[in-house]
Design a protein around this motif. Structure first.
Motif, PDB file in Angstrom:
ATOM      1  N   PRO A   1       0.904  -1.156   0.099  1.00 18.52           N
ATOM      2  CA  PRO A   1       0.139  -0.008  -0.025  1.00 18.52           C
ATOM      3  C   PRO A   1       0.941   1.010   0.065  1.00 18.52           C
ATOM      4  O   PRO A   1       1.961   1.147   0.345  1.00 18.52           O
ATOM      5  N   VAL A   2       0.293   2.454  -0.313  1.00 20.06           N
ATOM      6  CA  VAL A   2       0.975   3.629  -0.576  1.00 20.06           C
ATOM      7  C   VAL A   2       0.395   4.727   0.408  1.00 20.06           C
ATOM      8  O   VAL A   2      -0.910   4.826   0.370  1.00 20.06           O
ATOM      9  N   LEU A   3       1.039   5.389   1.300  1.00 21.75           N
ATOM     10  CA  LEU A   3       0.570   6.366   2.204  1.00 21.75           C
ATOM     11  C   LEU A   3       0.935   7.692   1.827  1.00 21.75           C
ATOM     12  O   LEU A   3       2.012   7.972   1.130  1.00 21.75           O
ATOM     13  N   SER A   4       0.118   8.726   1.655  1.00 17.93           N
ATOM     14  CA  SER A   4       0.245   9.905   1.362  1.00 17.93           C
ATOM     15  C   SER A   4      -0.473  11.013   1.860  1.00 17.93           C
ATOM     16  O   SER A   4      -1.453  10.674   2.625  1.00 17.93           O
ATOM     17  N   GLU A   5       0.128  12.433   1.769  1.00 20.05           N
ATOM     18  CA  GLU A   5      -0.738  13.401   2.100  1.00 20.05           C
ATOM     19  C   GLU A   5      -0.991  13.246   3.733  1.00 20.05           C
ATOM     20  O   GLU A   5      -2.117  13.825   4.264  1.00 20.05           O
ATOM     21  N   ILE A   6       0.002  12.876   4.408  1.00 21.81           N
ATOM     22  CA  ILE A   6      -0.138  12.535   5.919  1.00 21.81           C
ATOM     23  C   ILE A   6       0.048  14.202   6.427  1.00 21.81           C
ATOM     24  O   ILE A   6       0.988  14.901   6.300  1.00 21.81           O
ATOM     25  N   GLN A   7      -1.060  14.443   7.510  1.00 13.62           N
ATOM     26  CA  GLN A   7      -0.998  15.823   7.953  1.00 13.62           C
ATOM     27  C   GLN A   7      -1.315  15.695   9.540  1.00 13.62           C
ATOM     28  O   GLN A   7      -2.214  14.630   9.887  1.00 13.62           O
ATOM     29  N   ILE A   8      -1.113  16.451  10.273  1.00  7.86           N
ATOM     30  CA  ILE A   8      -1.562  16.733  11.590  1.00  7.86           C
ATOM     31  C   ILE A   8      -2.149  18.094  11.708  1.00  7.86           C
ATOM     32  O   ILE A   8      -1.532  19.141  11.282  1.00  7.86           O
ATOM     33  N   ASN A   9      -3.477  18.038  12.125  1.00  7.90           N
ATOM     34  CA  ASN A   9      -4.225  19.331  12.029  1.00  7.90           C
ATOM     35  C   ASN A   9      -4.158  20.056  10.842  1.00  7.90           C
ATOM     36  O   ASN A   9      -3.893  21.171  10.867  1.00  7.90           O
ATOM     37  N   ASN A  10      -4.281  19.369   9.563  1.00  9.54           N
ATOM     38  CA  ASN A  10      -4.279  19.961   8.362  1.00  9.54           C
ATOM     39  C   ASN A  10      -3.018  20.666   7.930  1.00  9.54           C
ATOM     40  O   ASN A  10      -2.812  21.501   7.110  1.00  9.54           O
ATOM     41  N   SER A  11      -1.775  20.151   8.398  1.00  7.49           N
ATOM     42  CA  SER A  11      -0.328  20.574   8.254  1.00  7.49           C
ATOM     43  C   SER A  11       0.677  19.516   8.060  1.00  7.49           C
ATOM     44  O   SER A  11       0.466  18.422   9.054  1.00  7.49           O
TER      45      SER A  11
END
Length: 243
Positions: A25-35
């Protein structure tokens, strides 16, 4: 007899031609509180972790592991650490992760990070993706340190200034790592738990000088962590250049 051998050989050939799923699997666009950058949080405050995971065939689950980074990832510290692991089952070929968490009221101040991983139905695991945050407390130690921006190889890097706590200080950790060679130039801890110090002087109490080998050159990362008796941490980081 010969016919039976041919049938078995044909089945074996078909099995060999069937390719196993080896795509992770591929993970992308990881954010915390939209950052995508580290954020500051307070004890008792909620935050969100989001991202997207995709797979060529079928997803199975994702895991979020939150833990402290007080000791440069050695995960050893006498603190009230905030740690949380969450595993969720998922399906399909694409899934949007959107999870909410809350920093415990008694969480020690300091730097934390989380890792996100995902598995598909075949057991293939994605690469780890990281997010970072810092828990801020009004009671954490205050650092007023001066670190030169450069030093000549073969000399000592002298660090001056003070660390002050609202309660008695417990430990000071100092680490210097060469970003060119990867060598650890110093990795020291100063235990002051037996003393009732609310202010620690880098020179008077620690004689904080880092020997720089004559063979060293390039950037060096300095990391200083102070901890008080309540487990609150403050981390000071600076990059210097060895000439």
């Amino acid at each position: 007899m010969k016919k039976g051998v041919l049938i078995i050989a044909g089945i074996a050939l078909l099995s060999a031609c069937k390719k196993a799923d080896i795509e992770a699997p591929v993970l992308s666009e990881i954010q915390i509180n939209n950052s995508s950058q580290s954020v500051q949080l307070h004890p008792g405050e909620s935050f969100s972790v989001s991202g997207t995971v995709t797979d060529n065939k079928e997803l199975n689950q994702f895991k979020i592991d939150i833990h402290h980074d007080f000791d440069g990832h050695s995960h050893k510290s006498m603190t009230t650490r905030y740690e949380e692991i969450r595993i969720s089952d998922i399906s399909g070929t694409s899934y949007s992760i959107n999870e909410s968490f809350t920093v415990p009221d008694n969480a020690s101040s300091g730097t934390y990070h989380g890792t996100i991983t995902s598995l598909d139905k075949e057991g293939n695991q994605s690469e780890n993706k990281l997010f970072y945050f810092e828990v801020i407390s009004p009671d954490q130690p205050v650092m007023n340190l001066t670190v030169p921006t450069s030093v000549t190889a073969g000399n000592d890097l002298v660090i001056s200034g003070t660390i002050t706590g609202t309660v008695f200080l417990s430990q000071v950790f100092v680490k210097a790592t060469s970003l060119s060679s990867g060598n650890t130039l110093i990795n020291e801890s100063y235990s002051i738990a037996s003393s009732e110090l609310m202010t620690w002087d880098a020179q008077t109490d620690g004689n904080l000088s880092i020997p720089i080998p004559s063979s060293e050159s390039g950037p060096v990362k300095i990391r200083i962590r102070a901890e008080d008796r309540n487990g609150n941490n403050t981390i000071f980081e600076q990059q210097i250049v060895v000439n």
